[in-house]
Scaffold this active site. Sequence first.
Site, short mmCIF file in Angstrom:
data_model
loop_
_atom_site.label_atom_id
_atom_site.label_comp_id
_atom_site.label_asym_id
_atom_site.label_seq_id
_atom_site.Cartn_x
_atom_site.Cartn_y
_atom_site.Cartn_z
CG ASN A 35 -19.95 -4.59 15.06
OD1 ASN A 35 -19.68 -4.96 13.92
ND2 ASN A 35 -21.19 -4.46 15.49
CG ASN A 37 -4.95 -5.63 4.89
OD1 ASN A 37 -3.72 -5.56 4.92
ND2 ASN A 37 -5.69 -4.73 4.26
CG ASP A 93 -2.06 -0.95 1.15
OD1 ASP A 93 -2.22 -1.59 0.10
OD2 ASP A 93 -2.79 -1.07 2.15
CG ASP A 116 -9.38 -6.39 4.78
OD1 ASP A 116 -10.29 -6.86 4.09
OD2 ASP A 116 -8.55 -5.55 4.34
N GLY A 172 -3.37 -5.33 1.07
CA GLY A 172 -4.05 -6.39 0.34
C GLY A 172 -5.08 -7.04 1.25
CE LYS A 173 -11.65 -6.96 0.93
NZ LYS A 173 -11.77 -5.90 1.97
#
Length: 297
Positions: free
Chosen positions: A264, A55, A25, A240, A51-52
């Site tokens: 959450n 991550n 990133d 992610d 990168g998803k």
Amino acid sequence: MNTFLQSPAPKFAPALTVVGSINLDITATASRLPSPGETVGGGVLRQQPGGKGANQAVAAARLAGSSRMVGAVGQDDAGLSLISAMAGAGVDVRDIARVDAATGTALVLVDGDGENQIVVCPGANASVGLEGVTFADHEAVLCQLEVDQDVVLEAARQAKGFFVLNAAPAAPLLPELLDRCDLVIVNETEYELIPALRNAPLVAVTYGGEGSAIFVDGERVAEAPAVRVTDIANTIGAGDAFCAALVLALGSGLEYSHALAAANAVGADAVRDASSQPALKPLNHYIEATKPAGQTV
């Protein structure tokens, strides 16, 4: 649906393998995002792992102590540094291939409120494959859509345990892939863009400041409010971290509302961190912090 969710709560979360993208990133942070054709000065530049897929693997390792990553990077210095960063976070990196392509790169703009714009150059992520990769019966497998969907489908076919798809970025899903999913995780925009999810057996949807919910066969059966955060540093990576936390929390035997609440809370911690792979506490911390009154975990 896989019996993974109905099994008695184990003392430890299940093994999690992530199949997906690994990026460098390159992030520019400014007071606001530019309009088309506009230049905004005074930015701060940084480079960090992203990168998803990566991550999610790093978040899982920080939450549960370990995870495994299946992906690809280039032969360049960026690829080596990304592998080293994941290994340092506790990720098993033995199934990350080094290929003759540039390491995937994401160009990210972030404003003072943490909102972002992203352009992804997939590079080596286009070479991700499953040759030589095996999945154990006890493994949960988590994929996204930043690699070729045929690779994701092959992972779904080979996975013996609980299979999860984070359907991001949004794209039409192959019917066989959707049929194999034990859980699909999306944000509210992705949920609207993928109509097939309305009838999926189990879907988790995030709503930003409005929290998250779980749908079973299109019916909203559980929800949890968002954790209010005033000191937002970066929203990249929060979704992610939520994905990894939700899979692990469900695998720990939590009922839907409690699993959402714990995820959450993880996402809230993630946005307070400027990194796309934020520092996180062990999952049990979030489980205890969100435990309903009078409930033992």
